[in-house]
Design a protein around this motif. Structure first.
Motif, PDB file in Angstrom:
ATOM      1  N   VAL A   1       0.867  -1.181   0.000  1.00  0.00           N
ATOM      2  CA  VAL A   1       0.000   0.000   0.000  1.00  0.00           C
ATOM      3  C   VAL A   1       0.902   1.229   0.000  1.00  0.00           C
ATOM      4  CG1 VAL A   1      -1.886  -1.182   1.178  1.00  0.00           C
ATOM      5  CG2 VAL A   1      -0.131  -0.015   2.535  1.00  0.00           C
ATOM      6  N   GLY A   2       0.360   2.376  -0.329  1.00  0.00           N
ATOM      7  CA  GLY A   2       1.151   3.601  -0.317  1.00  0.00           C
ATOM      8  C   GLY A   2       2.171   3.614  -1.433  1.00  0.00           C
TER       9      GLY A   2
ATOM     10  N   LEU B   1       0.197   2.034  -9.207  1.00  0.00           N
ATOM     11  CA  LEU B   1       1.388   2.862  -9.054  1.00  0.00           C
ATOM     12  C   LEU B   1       1.822   3.408 -10.414  1.00  0.00           C
ATOM     13  CD1 LEU B   1       3.249   0.445  -6.627  1.00  0.00           C
ATOM     14  CD2 LEU B   1       2.570   2.800  -6.054  1.00  0.00           C
ATOM     15  N   ALA B   2       2.315   4.655 -10.391  1.00  0.00           N
ATOM     16  CA  ALA B   2       2.818   5.286 -11.612  1.00  0.00           C
ATOM     17  C   ALA B   2       4.180   5.889 -11.308  1.00  0.00           C
ATOM     18  CB  ALA B   2       1.843   6.368 -12.081  1.00  0.00           C
TER      19      ALA B   2
ATOM     20  N   PRO C   1       9.316  13.647  -7.677  1.00  0.00           N
ATOM     21  CA  PRO C   1       9.927  13.343  -8.967  1.00  0.00           C
ATOM     22  C   PRO C   1      10.687  12.014  -8.919  1.00  0.00           C
ATOM     23  CG  PRO C   1      11.053  15.194  -7.889  1.00  0.00           C
ATOM     24  CD  PRO C   1       9.868  14.854  -7.045  1.00  0.00           C
ATOM     25  N   LYS C   2      10.515  11.198  -9.954  1.00  0.00           N
ATOM     26  CA  LYS C   2      11.265   9.949 -10.077  1.00  0.00           C
ATOM     27  C   LYS C   2      11.033   9.008  -8.885  1.00  0.00           C
ATOM     28  CE  LYS C   2      14.619  12.429 -12.914  1.00  0.00           C
ATOM     29  NZ  LYS C   2      15.993  12.816 -13.146  1.00  0.00           N
ATOM     30  N   ALA C   3       9.789   9.052  -8.363  1.00  0.00           N
ATOM     31  CA  ALA C   3       9.383   8.124  -7.303  1.00  0.00           C
ATOM     32  C   ALA C   3       8.038   7.530  -7.708  1.00  0.00           C
ATOM     33  CB  ALA C   3       9.256   8.854  -5.972  1.00  0.00           C
ATOM     34  N   GLN C   4       7.691   6.386  -7.142  1.00  0.00           N
ATOM     35  CA  GLN C   4       6.401   5.796  -7.453  1.00  0.00           C
ATOM     36  C   GLN C   4       5.284   6.581  -6.760  1.00  0.00           C
ATOM     37  OE1 GLN C   4       7.907   1.810  -6.352  1.00  0.00           O
ATOM     38  NE2 GLN C   4       6.647   1.068  -8.027  1.00  0.00           N
ATOM     39  N   THR C   5       4.219   6.801  -7.501  1.00  0.00           N
ATOM     40  CA  THR C   5       3.079   7.575  -7.022  1.00  0.00           C
ATOM     41  C   THR C   5       1.855   6.670  -7.019  1.00  0.00           C
ATOM     42  OG1 THR C   5       3.972   9.631  -7.890  1.00  0.00           O
ATOM     43  CG2 THR C   5       1.578   9.523  -7.617  1.00  0.00           C
TER      44      THR C   5
END
Ligand SMILES: Nc1nc2c(c(=O)[nH]1)N[C@H]1C(S)=C(S)[C@@H](COP(=O)(O)O)O[C@H]1N2
Ligand SMILES: [Mo]
Length: 426
Positions: free
Chosen positions: A99-100, A326-327, A358-362
């Motif tokens: 999650v998250g 996740l994106a 930036p450059k992290a999973q969202t």
């Protein structure tokens, strides 16, 4: 371990979607979110709630609940699953159970070409040399004494997604298809600081980074402004020293660029004015294109997203379902994610529900009421630079199917009348 697909946090007691125990009634007068709890009869007393329990002793280090079964899957390459761990080349993150936006340290995917060396930090050294005025040999303590940065970024193996280049095995979970990407907080010394310390020759525009494992993974890295500003030598991972599997005592972190460049067990940085053409950027990590030519130094990770729930091998019920996934993008922040629940015919915006870095999973999510008819669900990410995640057809038209790396086409999950969710090409 992974044989019971289900919702993100499975328990031994209730495998499968815990929401599925209840029947959701969605009426015009009930909000979608309210539908999740619309089933149970009105209850207003503690008799409905289990009693308090005595506790176990406190400990030096905490473990997961015994009710939570969660783990990585070691695999030996595309289509080579359920292998003996001694044959595995990577171990994939259970994206369907998380999650998250962050990946727990012990579930960060792992890709190691010659096993995991256990390096003694007291003996380990980093040599920085080549086109510099003051070559240096640094110890781990030298590095830790320097000014540091901490940054939450994804690392993604270029092989992530390689399962779906040619076929879509319908028995795959999202852990199988997309489990070679993870997001951690890494702490270390900016490359720029070290470059200043050794007084890099201005004519030097390439850097060789070499690992201290038996594979001797070494890569030539172009010293663009972006890389000089963002790369760092990490010794910390999620607030503690790196784990051996992830490069203890130090590794290179290259936000947004291919996983292979994030050299673990880092022992050498050499500055030069041309690439070294190591086997890791000639025989390996080049792309065989549709026309038979090979593309070298395709370093940036593309704009990507995947629905993690519902996803491969899960089962859903008609009615309310919260779609989540996740994106991420090697170009910067995710700007928006759209979801289609009718096989890419129409799209609706998803909500981005953690802080977008930036450059992290969202993480994204969207309410959905499934009418019980077979359909296909798919997500499409757009990043702040305007890059749109391609659909599979146009991606394959451009890349062909000879290639192995940098697959980042939209992921489709099909859903049949029984609610079974399966990997599908489109
Ligand atoms: N020295 C060394 N560095 C390495 C590797 C390796 O095998 N040896 N594997 C690379 C590859 S292919 C990837 S995808 C990432 C994986 O990092 P992780 O295992 O921490 O997820 O490390 C890279 N750095
Ligand atoms: Mo990789």
């Amino acid at each position: 371990m992974m044989d019971q697909p289900g919702n993100p946090i499975d328990t031994v007691e209730s495998p499968g979607l815990h929401l599925s125990r209840r029947r959701f009634i969605v009426t015009s007068s009930t909000s979608l979110a309210g539908a999740v709890v619309a089933g149970p009869a009105a209850a207003g007393s503690l008799a409905e709630v289990p009693p308090r329990e005595p506790g176990a002793d406190l400990s030096a280090h905490s473990e997961r609940s015994k009710f939570v079964k969660i783990g990585r899957i070691p695999e030996a390459g595309p289509g080579k699953r359920n292998v003996d761990p001694s044959d595995a080349i990577n171990s994939k993150t259970p994206l369907d159970r998380l999650v998250g936006g962050l990946t727990p340290t012990d579930l960060h995917y792992e890709r190691s070409h010659a096993g995991v060396p256990e390096l003694d930090p007291a003996k380990h050294r980093l040599l920085i040399h080549g086109m510099v005025q003051k070559p240096l040999v640094l110890s781990v303590n030298d590095l830790k004494a320097m000014p540091s940065i901490s940054r939450i970024v994804f690392i993604e193996c270029t092989g992530n997604g390689w399962e779906n280049w040619k076929t879509a095995d319908e028995n795959l979970t999202v852990q199988n298809t997309h489990g070679l990407v993870s997001t951690n907080e890494w702490t270390g010394v900016p490359l720029k600081f070290l470059v200043g310390l050794v007084a890099r020759d201005r004519a030097s525009n390439w850097m060789l980074a070499e690992g201290g494992d038996a594979a001797g993974v070494d890569r030539s890295i172009p010293l663009t402004d972006e890389i000089l500003n963002e790369a760092f030598i990490a010794y910390g991972q999620n607030g503690e020293p790196l784990r051996p599997a992830h490069g203890f005592p130090m590794r290179l972190v290259m936000p947004g660029f291919e996983g292979n460049l994030n050299i673990k067990w880092l022992r050498r940085l050499k500055f030069g004015d041309q690439p070294w053409m190591t086997r890791w950027e000639t025989a390996r990590y080049t792309q065989l294109l549709a026309n038979g030519k090979a593309e070298q130094f395709q370093l940036r990770m593309g704009t990507n997203s995947v629905i993690t729930s519902p996803s491969g091998m899960m089962e859903i019920r008609p009615g309310y379902n919260c779609i989540t996934g996740l994106a991420w993008s090697g170009y910067g922040k995710i700007a928006n994610v759209e979801i289609s629940t009718d096989g890419a015919r129409s799209w609706k915006p998803a909500e981005l529900n953690n802080s977008v870095l930036p450059k992290a999973q969202t993480r994204f999510q969207m309410d959905w009421v499934w009418d019980g008819k077979p359909t296909k669900i798919v997500s499409r990410a757009t990043d702040e630079k305007g890059n749109v995640q391609p659909d599979r057809k146009s991606f394959i038209a451009q890349e062909g199917t000879n290639a192995l790396f940098h697959y980042h086409a939209q992921q489709t999950w099909s859903i049949d009348a029984a609610g079974r969710v399966r990997n599908a090409l489109a």
